[in-house]
Design an enzyme around this catalytic site. Structure first.
Site, PDB file in Angstrom:
ATOM      1  N   GLU A   1       0.820  -1.213   0.000  1.00  0.00           N
ATOM      2  CA  GLU A   1       0.000   0.000   0.000  1.00  0.00           C
ATOM      3  C   GLU A   1       0.852   1.259   0.000  1.00  0.00           C
ATOM      4  OE1 GLU A   1      -2.641  -0.070   3.342  1.00  0.00           O
ATOM      5  OE2 GLU A   1      -3.126  -2.169   3.006  1.00  0.00           O
TER       6      GLU A   1
ATOM      7  N   CYS B   1      -1.843   2.533   6.923  1.00  0.00           N
ATOM      8  CA  CYS B   1      -1.294   1.401   6.168  1.00  0.00           C
ATOM      9  C   CYS B   1      -1.583   0.041   6.777  1.00  0.00           C
ATOM     10  CB  CYS B   1       0.187   1.597   5.961  1.00  0.00           C
ATOM     11  SG  CYS B   1       0.431   2.519   4.456  1.00  0.00           S
TER      12      CYS B   1
ATOM     13  N   CYS C   1       3.391   8.372   1.096  1.00  0.00           N
ATOM     14  CA  CYS C   1       3.797   7.467   2.166  1.00  0.00           C
ATOM     15  C   CYS C   1       3.931   6.081   1.531  1.00  0.00           C
ATOM     16  CB  CYS C   1       2.709   7.481   3.237  1.00  0.00           C
ATOM     17  SG  CYS C   1       2.947   6.257   4.523  1.00  0.00           S
TER      18      CYS C   1
ATOM     19  N   CYS D   1       5.090  -7.065   7.838  1.00  0.00           N
ATOM     20  CA  CYS D   1       6.035  -6.547   8.829  1.00  0.00           C
ATOM     21  C   CYS D   1       6.239  -7.594   9.913  1.00  0.00           C
ATOM     22  CB  CYS D   1       5.465  -5.267   9.439  1.00  0.00           C
ATOM     23  SG  CYS D   1       6.610  -4.405  10.527  1.00  0.00           S
TER      24      CYS D   1
ATOM     25  N   CYS E   1      -1.258  -2.016  15.196  1.00  0.00           N
ATOM     26  CA  CYS E   1      -1.013  -1.829  13.763  1.00  0.00           C
ATOM     27  C   CYS E   1      -1.637  -2.940  12.917  1.00  0.00           C
ATOM     28  CB  CYS E   1       0.496  -1.775  13.531  1.00  0.00           C
ATOM     29  SG  CYS E   1       0.942  -1.561  11.811  1.00  0.00           S
TER      30      CYS E   1
ATOM     31  N   CYS F   1       3.444  -4.646  16.218  1.00  0.00           N
ATOM     32  CA  CYS F   1       2.939  -3.664  17.182  1.00  0.00           C
ATOM     33  C   CYS F   1       1.441  -3.933  17.371  1.00  0.00           C
ATOM     34  CB  CYS F   1       3.157  -2.243  16.667  1.00  0.00           C
ATOM     35  SG  CYS F   1       4.903  -1.852  16.394  1.00  0.00           S
TER      36      CYS F   1
HETATM   37  N1  SAH Z   1       7.705   0.388  10.977  1.00  0.00           N
HETATM   38  C1  SAH Z   1       7.801   1.804  10.948  1.00  0.00           C
HETATM   39  C2  SAH Z   1       6.990   2.477   9.856  1.00  0.00           C
HETATM   40  C3  SAH Z   1       5.641   1.936   9.514  1.00  0.00           C
HETATM   41  S1  SAH Z   1       4.263   2.306  10.540  1.00  0.00           S
HETATM   42  C4  SAH Z   1       7.464   2.389  12.295  1.00  0.00           C
HETATM   43  O1  SAH Z   1       7.076   1.643  13.182  1.00  0.00           O
HETATM   44  O2  SAH Z   1       7.645   3.577  12.481  1.00  0.00           O
HETATM   45  C5  SAH Z   1       4.017   4.036  10.349  1.00  0.00           C
HETATM   46  C6  SAH Z   1       3.504   4.725  11.611  1.00  0.00           C
HETATM   47  O3  SAH Z   1       2.123   4.440  11.835  1.00  0.00           O
HETATM   48  C7  SAH Z   1       4.240   4.314  12.857  1.00  0.00           C
HETATM   49  O4  SAH Z   1       4.462   5.430  13.681  1.00  0.00           O
HETATM   50  C8  SAH Z   1       3.248   3.372  13.496  1.00  0.00           C
HETATM   51  O5  SAH Z   1       3.512   3.179  14.849  1.00  0.00           O
HETATM   52  C9  SAH Z   1       1.944   4.081  13.188  1.00  0.00           C
HETATM   53  N2  SAH Z   1       0.738   3.267  13.325  1.00  0.00           N
HETATM   54  C10 SAH Z   1       0.556   1.964  13.045  1.00  0.00           C
HETATM   55  N3  SAH Z   1      -0.712   1.597  13.312  1.00  0.00           N
HETATM   56  C11 SAH Z   1      -1.349   2.695  13.755  1.00  0.00           C
HETATM   57  C12 SAH Z   1      -2.681   2.952  14.201  1.00  0.00           C
HETATM   58  N4  SAH Z   1      -3.607   1.998  14.242  1.00  0.00           N
HETATM   59  N5  SAH Z   1      -2.971   4.215  14.564  1.00  0.00           N
HETATM   60  C13 SAH Z   1      -2.037   5.200  14.529  1.00  0.00           C
HETATM   61  N6  SAH Z   1      -0.779   5.012  14.135  1.00  0.00           N
HETATM   62  C14 SAH Z   1      -0.428   3.776  13.759  1.00  0.00           C
END
Ligand code: SAH
Length: 347
Positions: free
Chosen positions: A91, A332, A104, A111, A118, A115
């Site tokens: 995406e 994403c 972006c 991944c 996410c 997290c």
């Molecule tokens: N792996 C990298 C980049 C990809 S995620 C990282 O962790 O930074 C891009 C951003 O979106 C990161 O800050 C991540 O923590 C955030 N993110 C992921 N899921 C999210 C959600 N449900 N709400 C808000 N931010 C989110």
């Protein structure tokens, strides 16, 4: 025979390949120009001889990102689901700001970081993207919309520092004056905190913006939401960030997704302020996006404001990030998850 991925090669590598094959070396710059203008097959390289195009096609392939799904938000944000040459999907999100277009993009299919908030991690990890596949997302979006993109954020699917070599090569290619020429100051890289790679990146002294996804003021909360914290805790992460800022002279941007009742209490803001003291930082607060299965809820507007106030009064600059594309599942991982038959987003 496996064909070489030509768009991941640097200009001097293409020159060397041509030379070795007894082809005229000066053709390399023409080929490089075409590749970075975003052609998807050699027949489009019209100022090369037919023989050379045929030879290239025999030995090389051009990575491309085909638009398989596109959603346009009322606010102008466009979300793409791209299909790569091997059928995998990633995406990207194109955003229109007053200063131009920003995209972006993804660095991995899926991944490994998992997290808890996410959507990307929920569909697991398939593979790293090549440098050319990272570039192709920008080129394909530009072509699709007929626009020129000026800013790039590596904040899509995947962990950029977990695909370090390909991402570095991408950075070299995308900023090349004979290529897309997008300067490092127009690029941000977001990481969940792969500490050894932050040190390695610092040594490169690139002028890009490093965004660190912190999302918690202490290890108790961060261990619950971000498994990477069990490998490198906040203390180690912030030490690496301090080193990075000092080495590159660049202010670090911290991402903080505000989750109701988890990390958005007043004391969290105070603890965060204390931890970030003395570092040139900017804190980006993001109301967490609802992802099915997490049970997390966004912090209220009042909470968001209060958090900013506490951070600012403690000397940290902080803003709440404007949410773009919330009507099209722009964050994403959500679209790919849906495409694969997952239940996706509820909001
Ligand atoms: N792996 C990298 C980049 C990809 S995620 C990282 O962790 O930074 C891009 C951003 O979106 C990161 O800050 C991540 O923590 C955030 N993110 C992921 N899921 C999210 C959600 N449900 N709400 C808000 N931010 C989110």
């Amino acid at each position: 025979m496996n064909k070489t991925d030509i768009k991941s090669l640097t200009l001097s590598e293409i020159q060397a390949e041509l030379l070795q094959a007894g082809q005229p070396k000066y053709r390399a710059i023409q080929i490089f120009h075409w590749l970075h203008r975003g052609v998807s097959c050699f027949s489009e390289m019209t100022d090369l001889s037919k023989e050379l195009r045929y030879w290239l096609d025999e030995h090389y392939e051009i990575a491309w990102a085909v638009v398989v799904e596109k959603r346009e938000s009322r606010d102008g944000t466009v979300k793409y689901l791209f299909q790569l040459n091997d059928g995998e999907c990633v995406e990207s999100v194109l955003m229109h700001y007053h200063h131009g277009y920003s995209i972006c993009i993804s660095t991995q299919v899926g991944c490994k970081m998992n997290c808890s908030f996410c959507a990307t991690g929920k569909s697991g990890y398939s593979r790293d993207l090549t440098s050319s596949e990272i570039l192709s997302q920008i080129q394909s979006a530009q072509k699709n919309q007929g626009i020129k993109i000026s800013n790039v954020v590596l904040m899509g699917m995947g962990e950029p520092l977990d695909n370090f070599d390909n991402v570095l090569r991408f950075l070299e290619l995308v900023s090349h004056p004979e290529g897309m020429n997008i300067g490092m100051r127009h690029i941000s890289l977001s990481t969940c905190g792969i500490v050894n790679k932050i040190y390695e990146l610092a040594e490169k002294k690139l002028q890009l913006t490093l965004s660190v996804s912190l999302h918690a003021p202490n290890d108790i909360i961060r261990n619950q939401t971000m498994p990477v914290n069990q490998r490198w805790n906040i203390g180690e992460l912030l030490k690496a960030c301090r080193y990075y800022a000092q080495k590159t002279g660049r202010r670090i941007s911290f991402e903080y997704a505000m989750i109701h009742g988890i990390n958005d209490m007043d004391w969290c803001a105070r603890e965060l302020t204390t931890r970030l003291k003395g570092m040139p930082v900017h804190v980006n607060l993001i109301p967490v996006n609802d992802v099915t299965g997490t049970g997390y809820k966004k912090s209220s507007l009042e909470r968001q404001k209060r958090f900013v106030d506490i951070l600012e009064s403690g000397g940290c600059t902080a803003t709440v990030r404007r949410t773009l594309g919330s009507d099209i599942e722009a964050s994403c991982g959500q679209l790919r998850r849906k495409h694969e038959g997952g239940k996706g987003n509820e909001s």
